[in-house]
Scaffold this motif. Sequence first.
Motif, PDB file in Angstrom:
ATOM      1  N   ALA A  53     -63.979  21.428  -7.198  1.00 53.76           N
ATOM      2  CA  ALA A  53     -64.314  20.945  -5.863  1.00 53.76           C
ATOM      3  C   ALA A  53     -64.738  22.087  -4.952  1.00 53.76           C
ATOM      4  O   ALA A  53     -64.205  23.191  -5.024  1.00 53.76           O
ATOM      5  N   VAL A  54     -65.713  21.782  -4.110  1.00 52.02           N
ATOM      6  CA  VAL A  54     -66.224  22.715  -3.114  1.00 52.02           C
ATOM      7  C   VAL A  54     -66.242  21.989  -1.780  1.00 52.02           C
ATOM      8  O   VAL A  54     -66.755  20.875  -1.677  1.00 52.02           O
ATOM      9  N   GLU A  55     -65.658  22.608  -0.755  1.00 53.08           N
ATOM     10  CA  GLU A  55     -65.662  22.023   0.593  1.00 53.08           C
ATOM     11  C   GLU A  55     -66.770  22.656   1.408  1.00 53.08           C
ATOM     12  O   GLU A  55     -66.956  23.875   1.387  1.00 53.08           O
ATOM     13  N   PHE A  56     -67.502  21.834   2.132  1.00 53.84           N
ATOM     14  CA  PHE A  56     -68.508  22.329   3.070  1.00 53.84           C
ATOM     15  C   PHE A  56     -67.802  22.537   4.401  1.00 53.84           C
ATOM     16  O   PHE A  56     -67.233  21.603   4.960  1.00 53.84           O
ATOM     17  N   LEU A  57     -67.816  23.779   4.883  1.00 54.49           N
ATOM     18  CA  LEU A  57     -67.102  24.107   6.113  1.00 54.49           C
ATOM     19  C   LEU A  57     -67.809  23.500   7.315  1.00 54.49           C
ATOM     20  O   LEU A  57     -69.022  23.349   7.337  1.00 54.49           O
ATOM     21  N   ARG A  58     -67.001  23.181   8.319  1.00 55.76           N
ATOM     22  CA  ARG A  58     -67.533  22.528   9.512  1.00 55.76           C
ATOM     23  C   ARG A  58     -67.988  23.541  10.544  1.00 55.76           C
ATOM     24  O   ARG A  58     -67.519  24.676  10.592  1.00 55.76           O
ATOM     25  N   ASP A  59     -68.908  23.086  11.383  1.00 54.29           N
ATOM     26  CA  ASP A  59     -69.449  23.890  12.481  1.00 54.29           C
ATOM     27  C   ASP A  59     -68.347  24.124  13.515  1.00 54.29           C
ATOM     28  O   ASP A  59     -67.608  23.204  13.854  1.00 54.29           O
ATOM     29  N   THR A  67     -71.729  22.912   7.733  1.00 55.00           N
ATOM     30  CA  THR A  67     -72.644  24.042   7.655  1.00 55.00           C
ATOM     31  C   THR A  67     -72.975  24.290   6.181  1.00 55.00           C
ATOM     32  O   THR A  67     -72.495  23.582   5.303  1.00 55.00           O
ATOM     33  N   ASP A  68     -73.777  25.312   5.927  1.00 49.51           N
ATOM     34  CA  ASP A  68     -74.099  25.689   4.553  1.00 49.51           C
ATOM     35  C   ASP A  68     -72.988  26.532   3.927  1.00 49.51           C
ATOM     36  O   ASP A  68     -73.032  26.813   2.741  1.00 49.51           O
TER      37      ASP A  68
END
Length: 105
Positions: A53-59, A67-68
């Motif tokens: 699993a990979v989480e996309f971090l929030r702005d 975000t990317d």
Amino acid sequence: MDYYVFQSGRKETVLDLAKFVDKGVQVKLTGGRQVTGTLKGYDQLLNLVLDEAVEFLRDQDDPLKTTDQTRRLGLIVCRGTAVMLVSPTDGTDEIANPFTQPDGA
């Protein structure tokens, strides 16, 4: 979001996750978190087990936007009560929002 069909007093999910097992999925959770990974298992309560699993971090300014930037989580369990959306990662592409106004308009 999942939909239910009520038959003979039992609640049955319309979402058939069996076809996504051992395939990449994207999961959106309540509170704005978004993760991708390989679906390894699930249950009738929509608890999901994701591997790699990979989480996309929030702005920082808008917690509902991602975000990317990512962080690796490994093997995780997503609680069914927090799952809002499950979609396959293969066959989907992100497109520009056709409803946003260009700057200066």
